[in-house]
Design a protein around this motif. Sequence first.
Motif, short mmCIF file in Angstrom:
data_model
loop_
_atom_site.label_atom_id
_atom_site.label_comp_id
_atom_site.label_asym_id
_atom_site.label_seq_id
_atom_site.Cartn_x
_atom_site.Cartn_y
_atom_site.Cartn_z
N PRO A 117 0.52 -1.32 0.11
CA PRO A 117 -0.15 0.03 0.01
C PRO A 117 0.78 1.47 -0.17
N THR A 118 1.98 1.37 0.78
CA THR A 118 2.80 2.71 0.20
C THR A 118 3.43 2.90 -0.56
N ILE A 119 4.16 1.48 -1.73
CA ILE A 119 4.41 1.85 -2.49
C ILE A 119 3.17 1.67 -3.67
N LYS A 120 1.89 2.16 -3.78
CA LYS A 120 0.96 2.27 -4.64
C LYS A 120 1.33 3.66 -4.74
N LYS A 121 0.65 4.16 -2.86
CA LYS A 121 0.07 5.21 -2.72
C LYS A 121 1.92 6.29 -3.54
N ALA A 122 2.88 6.11 -2.50
CA ALA A 122 4.04 6.59 -3.47
C ALA A 122 3.76 7.11 -5.03
N VAL A 123 3.40 5.77 -5.50
CA VAL A 123 3.23 6.19 -6.95
C VAL A 123 1.71 6.84 -7.38
N THR A 124 0.56 6.70 -6.65
CA THR A 124 -0.73 7.23 -7.43
C THR A 124 -1.21 8.22 -6.32
N GLY A 125 -0.66 7.44 -5.54
CA GLY A 125 -1.23 8.61 -4.60
C GLY A 125 -2.77 7.65 -4.10
N ASN A 126 -2.54 6.71 -4.71
CA ASN A 126 -3.63 6.25 -3.89
C ASN A 126 -3.09 4.60 -3.27
N GLY A 127 -3.00 3.81 -2.06
CA GLY A 127 -2.72 2.79 -1.76
C GLY A 127 -3.30 1.65 -1.99
N ARG A 128 -4.54 1.75 -3.02
CA ARG A 128 -4.78 1.07 -3.61
C ARG A 128 -5.35 0.64 -5.03
N ALA A 129 -4.08 1.40 -5.54
CA ALA A 129 -4.08 1.05 -6.92
C ALA A 129 -4.14 0.36 -7.79
N THR A 130 -4.19 0.04 -8.92
CA THR A 130 -4.57 -1.08 -9.64
C THR A 130 -2.88 -0.95 -9.98
N PRO A 136 0.98 3.39 -15.62
CA PRO A 136 0.72 4.87 -16.00
C PRO A 136 1.49 5.84 -15.02
N ALA A 137 1.24 5.66 -14.53
CA ALA A 137 1.91 6.73 -13.15
C ALA A 137 3.48 6.56 -12.88
N ALA A 138 4.14 5.09 -12.62
CA ALA A 138 5.52 5.34 -12.47
C ALA A 138 5.62 5.67 -14.28
N GLU A 139 5.24 5.81 -14.77
CA GLU A 139 6.15 6.54 -16.74
C GLU A 139 5.79 8.19 -16.11
N SER A 154 -3.79 -10.98 -21.37
CA SER A 154 -3.51 -11.24 -20.40
C SER A 154 -1.91 -10.69 -19.32
N GLU A 155 -1.00 -10.60 -19.99
CA GLU A 155 -0.28 -10.03 -19.24
C GLU A 155 0.54 -9.26 -19.40
N ASP A 156 1.51 -8.34 -18.70
CA ASP A 156 2.26 -6.68 -19.11
C ASP A 156 3.13 -6.59 -17.98
N GLU A 157 4.22 -7.12 -18.54
CA GLU A 157 4.97 -7.90 -17.40
C GLU A 157 5.68 -5.59 -17.27
N ARG A 158 5.37 -5.17 -18.01
CA ARG A 158 5.57 -3.36 -17.08
C ARG A 158 4.81 -2.74 -15.82
N GLU A 159 4.76 -3.88 -15.48
CA GLU A 159 3.56 -4.23 -14.03
C GLU A 159 4.95 -3.91 -13.17
N HIS A 160 5.52 -5.40 -13.49
CA HIS A 160 6.83 -5.04 -12.12
C HIS A 160 8.11 -4.41 -12.37
N LEU A 161 7.78 -3.23 -13.60
CA LEU A 161 9.17 -2.38 -13.43
C LEU A 161 8.40 -1.10 -12.41
#
Length: 194
Positions: A117-130, A136-139, A154-161
């Motif tokens: 949740p901390t990671i998601k909030k740092a990048v998107t502003g929402n700790g429950r972001a998908t 796109p938030a990291a971009e 079915s898979e997007d490897e960008r999510e890991h980065l």
Amino acid sequence: MKILAFDLGTKSGWAFGAPGWRRAPDAGLVRLPRTGEDIGRFAHAFRAEARALIERFEPDIVGFESPYLPATRFNPVTRKPELATNITTLRKLYTIAGVLELVCADYKIRCVEEHIPTIKKAVTGNGRATKERMIPAAESFGLVYPAGLKITRSEDEREHLADAFGVWLCVARAVASGEAAQIEPLWVAGRGAA
């Protein structure tokens, strides 16, 4: 302060950079072999990759996304609770987290854990972001995804980065406060369109 961050998994994203560079970190993906229930061989492969990245980048600190146990779900057919993730996958995640901490101890590098949740909030502003929102938030921070990543329905490897970038961002803000103040999405900093 050079930071190497990981999103741990069968496909482990990584991000490396220094907050003082005033640009997004470099990012990449480590694809580990399919080993079934052979946790030892999986851990051995991850250790080799982690050591290679540490030797290549010589980070001052390493961060990783905390493995987590998803909540159980009620199966209406069997009328019993079931794990949302299979036990072998969980064992692999917890094992490579320990392996990474051990490798860092071998190199005398500080290793820190960041929670999802901390990671998601740092990048998107929402700790429950998908995951779809994280990419796109990291971009928007300037993260560039390298060519050759698998992007299908079915898979997007960008999510890991994107997740590895989130770990990097959390660590940067925690340990390099002055420099980390410069780490903003491009649209906030007025340096270009998101």
